[in-house]
Design an enzyme around this catalytic site. Structure first.
Site, short mmCIF file in Angstrom:
data_model
loop_
_atom_site.label_atom_id
_atom_site.label_comp_id
_atom_site.label_asym_id
_atom_site.label_seq_id
_atom_site.Cartn_x
_atom_site.Cartn_y
_atom_site.Cartn_z
CB THR A 144 -7.47 -1.03 4.69
OG1 THR A 144 -8.14 -2.15 4.12
CG2 THR A 144 -6.87 -1.46 6.03
CB SER A 179 -3.68 -9.94 6.74
OG SER A 179 -3.64 -8.54 6.50
CE1 TYR A 181 -1.82 -2.62 4.44
CE2 TYR A 181 -3.77 -3.96 4.04
CZ TYR A 181 -3.10 -2.75 3.96
OH TYR A 181 -3.74 -1.67 3.40
CG HIS A 182 -6.20 -6.06 6.58
ND1 HIS A 182 -5.98 -7.21 5.86
CD2 HIS A 182 -6.75 -5.17 5.71
CE1 HIS A 182 -6.38 -7.03 4.61
NE2 HIS A 182 -6.84 -5.80 4.50
CE LYS A 185 -2.83 0.65 5.52
NZ LYS A 185 -2.46 1.98 5.02
#
Length: 388
Positions: A144, A179, A181-182, A185
């Site tokens: 991302t 975040s 989530y990031h 990644k």
């Protein structure tokens, strides 16, 4: 080629699988259907109804005569992960199989931990499986653009050449994600680069911008082949939310001033990028990074594009920003790798006019209005969602 698509039941995984199959590749998909479970948890569904994976695969066979093999299981189960590689023997593995929403990861401790364990452990199991089953397998991993954050320098494609105190080196581009989530990644990217460097694996990390759109030429062949169209404040992308709000006659809700800039990409370009990455693999030992985006726009500019393209009245409303982020920032991204491989991008306004408004009007009766408003606040360490 034999291509295994992990997360093949998802928003991007399903149309990617169809596109690769139509291009003549032998495709298999694997999924644990976690994305469908998030719908039950959050009480919201895709705007466009989606069929079961089994029905989708059967419909694809009817439409094209091509078969797609299905594996059901979880990448955090190492035995399952090893098993699918040994069974299907892919030349390339396309990895979409992760919890993909920043707001979901920021709901509370439980959701943050789940996101990190699911994403990082699943990818680690996959790396070990590739290393032990067949090191020639090319891993194409969906990353991302959010990994980078919003640095005050140009964003290069994964690597940065620098000079410091008279010495030069090439290092992974510094990451400052926004975040949990990031962050997962970012951990993935470092683990994959390590595996390439130490074990000689080959991998392409696709740092993708915000995807918009719901149809590809393949999903348009039959309603049973449709992919998701998420619009809620947790899993929906900002453009989808704006389109639905315009169609329903509601104001387009921009968080803060709307100066946050994002890389964006049409779903038709996403599936083409995956094809290009698979058909032009990285070298052994290479950790290759492409910034998978075609345009950069601010949130306000996206809203203004929707207003301009909508065949009716539409207006913008500014809300307090629930995220912790810079609302005005420098954003200049290098994204030449996929263009050099042959990508011809679609434009945002074209997609809006030709598909998104029509799709939304057709299914507007399915919208749950309460799902459009943000409920997850980055500044809180917990939320009204109760742990069980």
């Amino acid at each position: 080629m034999r291509i295994l698509v992990l997360g093949g039941d998802g928003y991007l995984g399903w149309p990617t699988s169809l596109h690769l199959s139509r291009c003549g590749h032998d495709v298999a998909v694997a999924d644990n259907f976690a994305r469908r479970q998030y719908d039950f948890e959050l009480g919201v569904e895709s705007l466009v109804p989606i069929e079961s994976l089994q029905t989708r695969v059967a419909a694809w066979r009817e439409a094209t005569g091509a078969s797609i093999e299905v594996f059901v299981g979880d990448l955090t189960d190492a035995d399952f992960t090893y098993g699918i590689l040994r069974s299907f023997r892919p030349h390339a593995v396309v990895h979409f199989a992760e919890q993909r929403a920043a707001p979901y990861s920021m709901i509370d401790r439980k959701h943050a931990v789940y996101t990190q364990v699911n994403n990082v452990v699943g990818t680690l199991n996959l790396l070990y499986a590739i290393a032990e089953v067949d090191r020639d397998i090319h891993l194409v991993k969906l990353g991302t653009m959010g990994e980078y954050g919003t640095p005050n320098i140009d964003i290069e494609e994964g690597w940065l050449d620098l000079e410091y105190k008279g010495r030069k080196d090439r290092v992974l581009y510094p990451k400052r994600p926004g975040s949990f989530y990031h962050l997962s990644k970012v951990h993935d990217s470092h683990n994959i680069e390590f595996a390439c460097r130490i074990w000689g694996l080959r991998a392409t990390d696709l740092n993708q911008g915000v995807v918009y759109g719901q149809q590809t030429p393949e999903t348009a062949l039959d309603d049973r082949l449709a992919t998701r169209f998420d619009y809620d404040a947790v899993f929906g992308t900002v453009l989808n939310r704006f389109v639905i709000q315009a169609v329903l006659g509601h104001p387009l809700t921009v968080y803060g001033r709307g100066g946050q800039r994002r890389g964006i990409i049409d779903i038709r370009d996403t599936v083409r990028c995956i094809q290009l990455a698979c058909e032009n693999p990285a070298e052994r030992g290479e950790f290759r990074v492409f910034n998978q985006m075609t345009e950069a726009m601010s949130v306000k500019e996206i809203a203004e594009t929707v207003v301009r393209c909508f065949p009716g009245e539409a207006r913008i409303e500014h809300l307090d920003n629930p995220r912790v982020e810079q609302e005005e920032h420098y954003y200049n991204v290098t994204h030449t790798g996929l263009l050099e491989l042959g990508l011809t991008p679609h434009l945002l306004s074209d997609t809006l006019i030709t598909s998104l408004f029509d799709v939304t009007k057709r299914h507007a009766h399915r919208v749950r209005l309460e799902a459009l408003r943000p409920k997850v606040d980055w500044r809180r360490h917990a939320s009204p969602v109760q742990e069980t």
